[in-house]
Enzyme design. Structure first.
Site: not given
Ligand code: 3HC
Ligand code: NAI
Length: 693
Positions: A105, A125
């Site tokens: 975004e 999301e």
């Molecule tokens: N916020 C906070 N922490 C996050 C995060 C996020 N968006 N994404 C990942 N993390 C943290 C995980 O909790 C993990 O923490 P830990 O080491 O303490 O356990 C660490 O980052 C590593 O994550 P992964 O083990 O999942 O690492 P990978 O390398 O396998 O994957 C990733 C990385 C693809 C970014 C995966 O973590 C992922 O899919 N994350 C979620 C992404 C997501 O859902 N983003 C949308 C957020 S909501 C948003 O943006 C709202 C907006 O529209 C207003």
């Protein structure tokens, strides 16, 4: 440091730096906005590049901040994006590795986007029960077009940068140096005016209403009671039907609504629970792991074959050992058949198939497997057979090899004691079908070495499984709990329900399959064998005899074409059977029970609270390290609805005093002695606490 600022010639570079994935928490947003202001104030700066340090451009909004004051504190994500978009100097997003959610975004608010080939782009999301809340639903359709944007937003799945040419102004080779390339791009467009803004574009889609209505219908049918996907459709629709600012306002309202829903809280719980499961308090994250470069598997049956496929898929060579050549041939043929079926469905290439099969070898002799780094035993579920196997393994395996058992009920400590190296022994409990199911219960014996446990957890990731640690007990976490659920399912039949009603109630709640359809799939004879053992070992525990009577009718389930239901060849649909239903009604009469109408609410409560109560005992005994681990077991191994967060989280949301009251009520009813409220549940309910609190 949460965002760094540097100037390269006439280009300012703001690098988001909030490990591990540059989640855009308050501190990061603040530092980045300060960077934009600094660049605006510096006359020498003509253009700005925003990028991310380390292993991501950005994973999006900081999920840990949700439902805290920091989430909305200024500068909010909206303010950050608006500041970039409103900059009088061009802003270029330089994207690599991962660009998700709020990260994407942000880039859509920038004037230009450049990326490395292979960067993973997503608005995930919806997987957290949300919709993109920082303009994604309004800007992405303006860039990609209505249909591709809707697909990305409703599925949440990542797409590789090169498949999204409309999104990027330039895509660099995967091994290019991103920053110098992005700076060169920024210098090139520094003087171009007016600055291109996504918000100024229109979404053009002929007859969009018909398409949107079709999408609503399809999504509604697929999502059931889970609200986020349909909300995604509605907000994306606003990108066509409303002015940009109104669409943004609408998106905001729907986002703020969704973030408060139990479904979204459950999904965020599951997100963190999955990551927490791999952390063991007394096994530090830096515990060295043993290298796993080769594997041996003992037994080429249902489980052995599936387990072998996991290793092959991960590129780890496997040697399969059996007692007889025919069993080996059959096991290998089954593996090949699975791969060929994936090939036919277009999910696997011939090259990959050949590659995987070439990693598979077989043997009848233990002499051939001694050099494997790990051996997984998947022979018959009999302690005597396991003993013979583990004594042989102890004799032949090289020092340091991990000796794993796939037993589903036997005592891993007893199995370890068959060897002179119990520290190297661990349970790796795969679920059937082992090549499909995500769950891997990792059973930690009392002697299991810490590095063996750390290795098994690391291996679970390599095999694309969710590893959850369990202590040793009969059935470990998952099967021990499911037994209580199955007992209730049986008692419900005795009291007045029929399989179809129980299954429908469970499936309406969101289970992938109700207990009876699941029994038919797994094979009713398996439960029968376990119960026969229990009748001898634990005569004090009562079970409904209905399932035994079913087995006595020869109805073992799908494999015999008949179980609780009838099945037709080539069709997995379950058809109720009059003789089975008559047997159930007759059994009630034999027990002197006047059958009654049981509500769907009662059915669901009895099934789910039976899981919860046993889960509480498991937690109290330390078999599970935390409630969220139990939730992961159920979400990944037993088809518990994801948007309900797992049984323990569900109990938290239902309110533990309510759960306890229901248990007390059921304790007064039919087979009430099955309900003994777990002390931990009573304690937490009395203290106003939760399992996951
Ligand atoms: N916020 C906070 N922490 C996050 C995060 C996020 N968006 N994404 C990942 N993390 C943290 C995980 O909790 C993990 O923490 P830990 O080491 O303490 O356990 C660490 O980052 C590593 O994550 P992964 O083990 O999942 O690492 P990978 O390398 O396998 O994957 C990733 C990385 C693809 C970014 C995966 O973590 C992922 O899919 N994350 C979620 C992404 C997501 O859902 N983003 C949308 C957020 S909501 C948003 O943006 C709202 C907006 O529209 C207003
Ligand atoms: P299976 O009967 O399909 O396969 C067992 C295989 O082991 C057979 O091919 C047999 O020839 C072979 N075998 C038996 N003794 C042997 C020996 N001494 N040496 C070498 N090979 C030998 O059984 P399945 O279902 O694959 O189960 C295997 C193990 O996995 C059991 O411990 C079971 O409890 C466990 N398990 C089974 C699940 C299931 O759904 N089937 C799920 C999770 C665990």
């Amino acid at each position: 440091m949460t965002a760094e600022y540097q100037v390269h010639g006439a280009v300012a570079v703001i690098t988001l730096n909030n490990p591990p994935v540059n989640g855009m928490g308050l501190a990061t947003r603040t530092a980045a906005v300060q960077g934009l202001q600094r660049a605006a104030a510096d006359d020498a700066v003509k253009a700005i590049v925003i990028t991310g340090a380390g292993k991501a451009f950005s994973g999006g909004a900081d999920i840990k901040e949700f439902n805290t004051p920091q989430a909305l504190a200024e500068p909010s994500l909206h303010t950050f994006i608006a500041t970039a978009e409103g900059s009088s100097k061009p802003v270029v997003a330089a994207i690599h590795t991962v660009c998700m959610g709020g990260g994407l975004e942000l880039s859509l608010g920038c004037h230009y986007r450049v990326a490395l080939l292979g960067a993973q782009i997503a608005l995930p999301e919806v997987k957290l029960g949300l919709l993109p809340g920082a303009g994604g639903t309004q800007r992405l359709p303006r860039v990609l077009g209505l249909e591709p944007a809707l697909n990305m937003i409703v599925s949440g799945n990542p797409v590789s940068s090169e498949k999204l040419p409309a999104l990027f102004d330039e895509i660099f080779a995967a091994d290019a140096e991103l920053l110098p390339s992005a700076i060169a791009f920024a210098a090139k467009i520094a003087d171009v005016r007016p600055l291109p803004k996504v918000r100024d574009r229109q979404v053009n889609y002929p007859n969009h209403e018909a398409f949107l209505q079709f999408s609503r219908n399809t999504v509604k049918a697929m999502a059931g009671p889970f609200p986020a996907p349909l909300e995604c459709v509605e907000t994306v629709a606003a990108s066509v039907t409303m002015k940009f600012e109104d669409g943004m306002q609408f998106e905001r309202e729907r986002f703020l609504h969704l973030i408060q829903t139990t479904e979204s809280k459950a999904l965020r719980h599951a997100f963190f629970a999955e990551r927490l499961a791999s952390k063991v308090p007394d096994v530090p994250a830096d515990t060295p792991v043993r290298p796993i470069k080769s594997a041996a598997i003992i037994g080429a049956g249902t489980m052995g074959g599936g387990i072998a496929m996991n290793f092959l898929n991960a590129g780890i060579p496997v040697k399969l050992l059996e007692q007889r050549q025919e069993a080996l041939d059959k096991g290998i043929a089954t593996i090949r058949k699975h791969y060929e079926s994936s090939l036919k469905k277009g999910k696997l290439t011939q090259e990959k198939l050949d590659q995987r099969m070439s990693l598979l070898t077989s043997t009848l002799s233990y002499d051939d497997i001694g050099q494997a780094d790990i051996v997984v035993e998947a022979v018959f579920e009999e302690l005597g057979v396991k003993e013979a196997v583990f004594r042989q393994l102890d004799a032949v395996m090289k020092p340091g090899a991990i000796l794993a058992t796939n037993t589903s009920t036997l005592d891993v400590d007893k199995i370890a004691a068959f060897t002179a190296r119990p520290r190297d022994v661990i349970g790796t409990h795969f679920f059937s079908p082992a090549n499909v199911m995500k769950l891997l219960e990792i059973v930690r014996g009392k002697e299991t070495a810490k590095d063996v446990l750390a290795t098994a957890l690391a291996l679970s990731k390599k095999l694309k499984k969710t590893g959850v640690v369990s202590g040793v007990c009969d059935g470990f976490i998952g099967n021990r709990m499911i037994e209580q659920y199955s007992r209730q399912a049986g008692f419900l039949l005795e009291e007045g329900a029929l399989p179809e009603q129980v299954d429908q109630a469970a499936e309406k709640f969101g289970f992938a399959m109700g207990p009876f359809r699941m029994g038919d799939l797994a094979g009713n004879d398996i439960g029968w064998a376990i119960r026969k053992r229990r009748y001898v070992e634990k005569p004090e525990i009562s079970y409904s005899k209905t399932a035994d009577l079913l087995c006595e009718m020869g109805r073992y389930g799908q494999k015999t074409g008949a179980g609780w239901y009838d099945y037709k060849a080539g069709d997995r649909k379950a058809y109720p059977n009059d003789a089975v239903n008559a047997m159930i009604v007759q059994h009630s009469a034999d027990l002197g029970i006047a059958r009654r109408r049981i509500s769907d609410t009662e059915i669901v409560e009895r099934l789910v609270y039976a899981l919860v109560n046993e889960g509480a005992l498991i937690l109290e005994e330390g078999i599970a390290m935390r409630a969220s681990d139990i939730d992961m077991v159920y979400l990944t191994g037993y088809g518990f609805p994801l948007y309900r967060g797992g049984p323990m989280f569900y109990a938290d949301t239902a309110g533990l005093p309510n759960v306890l009251a229901a248990i007390h009520r059921y304790a007064q009813g039919h087979q009430g002695e099955a309900w003994k409220a777990a002390p931990l549940l009573q304690k937490l309910a009395a203290e106003g606490r939760t399992f996951n609190g």
